[in-house]
Write a protein that holds these residues in place. Structure first.
Motif, PDB file in Angstrom:
ATOM      1  N   THR A  92      35.632 -37.162   7.359  1.00 13.72           N
ATOM      2  CA  THR A  92      34.625 -36.353   7.012  1.00 13.72           C
ATOM      3  C   THR A  92      34.750 -35.727   5.498  1.00 13.72           C
ATOM      4  N   ALA A  93      35.799 -35.157   5.265  1.00 11.53           N
ATOM      5  CA  ALA A  93      36.103 -34.604   3.988  1.00 11.53           C
ATOM      6  C   ALA A  93      36.227 -35.801   2.738  1.00 11.53           C
ATOM      7  N   PHE A  94      36.894 -36.807   3.230  1.00  6.38           N
ATOM      8  CA  PHE A  94      36.966 -37.962   2.242  1.00  6.38           C
ATOM      9  C   PHE A  94      35.722 -38.709   1.880  1.00  6.38           C
ATOM     10  N   ALA A  95      34.980 -38.953   3.095  1.00  5.53           N
ATOM     11  CA  ALA A  95      33.723 -39.439   3.017  1.00  5.53           C
ATOM     12  C   ALA A  95      32.735 -38.610   1.835  1.00  5.53           C
ATOM     13  N   THR A  96      32.957 -37.437   1.713  1.00 10.77           N
ATOM     14  CA  THR A  96      32.082 -36.533   0.878  1.00 10.77           C
ATOM     15  C   THR A  96      32.807 -36.309  -0.505  1.00 10.77           C
ATOM     16  N   GLY A  97      33.937 -36.773  -0.693  1.00 14.66           N
ATOM     17  CA  GLY A  97      34.612 -36.502  -2.007  1.00 14.66           C
ATOM     18  C   GLY A  97      34.953 -34.979  -2.091  1.00 14.66           C
ATOM     19  N   PHE A  98      35.093 -34.307  -0.902  1.00 10.44           N
ATOM     20  CA  PHE A  98      35.426 -32.910  -0.955  1.00 10.44           C
ATOM     21  C   PHE A  98      36.856 -32.782  -0.457  1.00 10.44           C
ATOM     22  N   ASP A  99      37.672 -32.953  -1.297  1.00 10.75           N
ATOM     23  CA  ASP A  99      39.346 -33.048  -1.034  1.00 10.75           C
ATOM     24  C   ASP A  99      40.036 -32.202  -1.989  1.00 10.75           C
ATOM     25  N   LEU A 100      41.473 -32.144  -1.682  1.00 11.43           N
ATOM     26  CA  LEU A 100      42.352 -31.559  -2.581  1.00 11.43           C
ATOM     27  C   LEU A 100      43.723 -32.272  -2.666  1.00 11.43           C
ATOM     28  N   PRO A 101      44.354 -32.390  -3.614  1.00 11.34           N
ATOM     29  CA  PRO A 101      45.583 -33.010  -3.866  1.00 11.34           C
ATOM     30  C   PRO A 101      46.579 -32.510  -2.872  1.00 11.34           C
ATOM     31  N   ARG A 102      47.621 -33.643  -2.605  1.00 13.16           N
ATOM     32  CA  ARG A 102      48.517 -32.988  -1.481  1.00 13.16           C
ATOM     33  C   ARG A 102      49.558 -31.972  -1.816  1.00 13.16           C
ATOM     34  N   GLY A 103      49.894 -31.270  -0.932  1.00 14.99           N
ATOM     35  CA  GLY A 103      51.189 -30.379  -1.186  1.00 14.99           C
ATOM     36  C   GLY A 103      50.352 -28.924  -1.898  1.00 14.99           C
ATOM     37  N   TRP A 129      49.656 -27.472  -4.638  1.00 11.63           N
ATOM     38  CA  TRP A 129      49.254 -28.119  -5.853  1.00 11.63           C
ATOM     39  C   TRP A 129      48.894 -26.973  -6.786  1.00 11.63           C
ATOM     40  N   TRP A 130      48.605 -25.604  -6.253  1.00 14.30           N
ATOM     41  CA  TRP A 130      48.302 -24.535  -6.997  1.00 14.30           C
ATOM     42  C   TRP A 130      49.756 -23.846  -7.666  1.00 14.30           C
ATOM     43  N   GLU A 131      50.825 -24.254  -7.154  1.00  7.66           N
ATOM     44  CA  GLU A 131      52.251 -23.751  -7.549  1.00  7.66           C
ATOM     45  C   GLU A 131      52.646 -24.881  -8.562  1.00  7.66           C
ATOM     46  N   ASP A 132      51.752 -26.055  -8.962  1.00 13.68           N
ATOM     47  CA  ASP A 132      52.633 -26.618 -10.054  1.00 13.68           C
ATOM     48  C   ASP A 132      52.054 -26.138 -11.477  1.00 13.68           C
ATOM     49  N   ASP A 133      52.873 -25.608 -12.222  1.00 15.60           N
ATOM     50  CA  ASP A 133      52.557 -24.835 -13.635  1.00 15.60           C
ATOM     51  C   ASP A 133      51.346 -25.631 -14.379  1.00 15.60           C
ATOM     52  N   ARG A 134      51.805 -27.083 -14.570  1.00 15.85           N
ATOM     53  CA  ARG A 134      51.190 -27.848 -15.388  1.00 15.85           C
ATOM     54  C   ARG A 134      49.625 -27.965 -14.723  1.00 15.85           C
ATOM     55  N   LEU A 135      49.548 -28.282 -13.711  1.00 12.91           N
ATOM     56  CA  LEU A 135      48.194 -28.312 -13.078  1.00 12.91           C
ATOM     57  C   LEU A 135      47.411 -27.127 -13.119  1.00 12.91           C
ATOM     58  N   ALA A 136      48.141 -25.931 -12.845  1.00 14.47           N
ATOM     59  CA  ALA A 136      47.585 -24.799 -12.687  1.00 14.47           C
ATOM     60  C   ALA A 136      47.084 -24.344 -14.248  1.00 14.47           C
ATOM     61  N   ASP A 137      47.861 -24.513 -15.305  1.00 20.44           N
ATOM     62  CA  ASP A 137      47.171 -24.615 -16.627  1.00 20.44           C
ATOM     63  C   ASP A 137      46.380 -25.340 -16.982  1.00 20.44           C
ATOM     64  N   PRO A 169      49.845 -42.123   3.847  1.00 25.10           N
ATOM     65  CA  PRO A 169      48.730 -41.274   4.585  1.00 25.10           C
ATOM     66  C   PRO A 169      48.864 -39.784   4.486  1.00 25.10           C
ATOM     67  N   PRO A 170      47.910 -39.085   4.311  1.00 27.26           N
ATOM     68  CA  PRO A 170      47.721 -37.564   4.572  1.00 27.26           C
ATOM     69  C   PRO A 170      48.909 -37.113   5.326  1.00 27.26           C
ATOM     70  N   ALA A 171      49.660 -36.257   4.862  1.00 27.83           N
ATOM     71  CA  ALA A 171      50.612 -35.474   5.531  1.00 27.83           C
ATOM     72  C   ALA A 171      50.378 -34.127   6.318  1.00 27.83           C
ATOM     73  N   GLY A 172      48.902 -33.801   6.158  1.00 28.56           N
ATOM     74  CA  GLY A 172      48.584 -32.705   6.814  1.00 28.56           C
ATOM     75  C   GLY A 172      48.561 -31.474   6.014  1.00 28.56           C
ATOM     76  N   PRO A 173      48.333 -30.445   6.448  1.00 28.99           N
ATOM     77  CA  PRO A 173      48.435 -29.091   5.671  1.00 28.99           C
ATOM     78  C   PRO A 173      49.466 -29.109   4.364  1.00 28.99           C
ATOM     79  N   PRO A 174      49.444 -28.567   3.445  1.00 27.81           N
ATOM     80  CA  PRO A 174      48.400 -27.689   3.086  1.00 27.81           C
ATOM     81  C   PRO A 174      47.111 -28.428   2.369  1.00 27.81           C
ATOM     82  N   GLY A 175      47.413 -29.248   1.546  1.00 29.31           N
ATOM     83  CA  GLY A 175      46.095 -29.990   0.698  1.00 29.31           C
ATOM     84  C   GLY A 175      45.465 -31.026   1.499  1.00 29.31           C
ATOM     85  N   ARG A 176      46.383 -31.733   2.427  1.00 27.99           N
ATOM     86  CA  ARG A 176      45.664 -33.096   3.150  1.00 27.99           C
ATOM     87  C   ARG A 176      46.455 -33.125   4.482  1.00 27.99           C
TER      88      ARG A 176
END
Length: 154
Positions: free
Chosen positions: A19-30, A32-40, A147-154
């Motif tokens: 469902t999510a993958f087919a629509t391109g509606f997904d998040l990076p694994r883990g 990700w919002w805690e990664d300072d470089r990505l957050a910046d 494969p996706p590991a489950g929450p939080p991002g996937r």
């Protein structure tokens, strides 16, 4: 009978993450919002990071329970397929329960994705999607695609 059970579960396993993958509606694994470089890179504010953290936590707890429901339904399906007194109706019912449990899990995952998307601006979302795609390409090139590991991002 065991072969039939494996085939049923394998086929069912293919449908869950689509469902999510087919629509391109997904998040990076883990987280990700805690990664300072990505957050910046995304220009996330402290308030956005906190809101994402809270939303993901809220959904991840529910998803843990729903994932347990899927596993239990899978066990029930295997039991029904492998029973000495094989009953096609019982197998159908067990399969329907399995599919319903998977759907509830996927709906909760979708709601988590939707909740995070609501926190981000359009520009932040677009940047996040580009970053996710780059990370996936890098994993593919390195050959460590998992494969996706489950929450939080996937």
């Amino acid at each position: 009978m065991r072969t039939i059970a494996r085939i049923l579960i394998a086929v069912a396993g293919l449908a869950m993450p689509l469902t999510a993958f087919a629509t391109g509606f997904d998040l990076p694994r883990g987280a990700w919002w805690e990664d300072d470089r990505l957050a910046d890179f995304l220009a996330l504010t402290d308030g956005q990071r906190e809101e994402i953290r809270n939303r993901v936590y809220e959904h991840a707890r529910r998803m843990a329970d729903l994932n347990a429901d899927v596993r239990k339904a899978e066990i029930d399906l295997r039991q029904a397929v492998g029973a000495d007194d094989f009953d096609a109706e019982k197998v159908r019912a067990a399969f329907a329960s399995f599919q319903q449990a998977r759907q509830r899990l996927e709906v909760e995952r979708f709601e988590m994705l939707l909740g995070v998307r609501l926190v981000l601006t359009t520009e932040q979302w677009n940047r996040l999607q580009r970053a996710r795609e780059r990370l996936e390409r890098m994993r593919d090139e390195r050959g460590d695609r998992k494969p996706p590991a489950g929450p939080p991002g996937r």
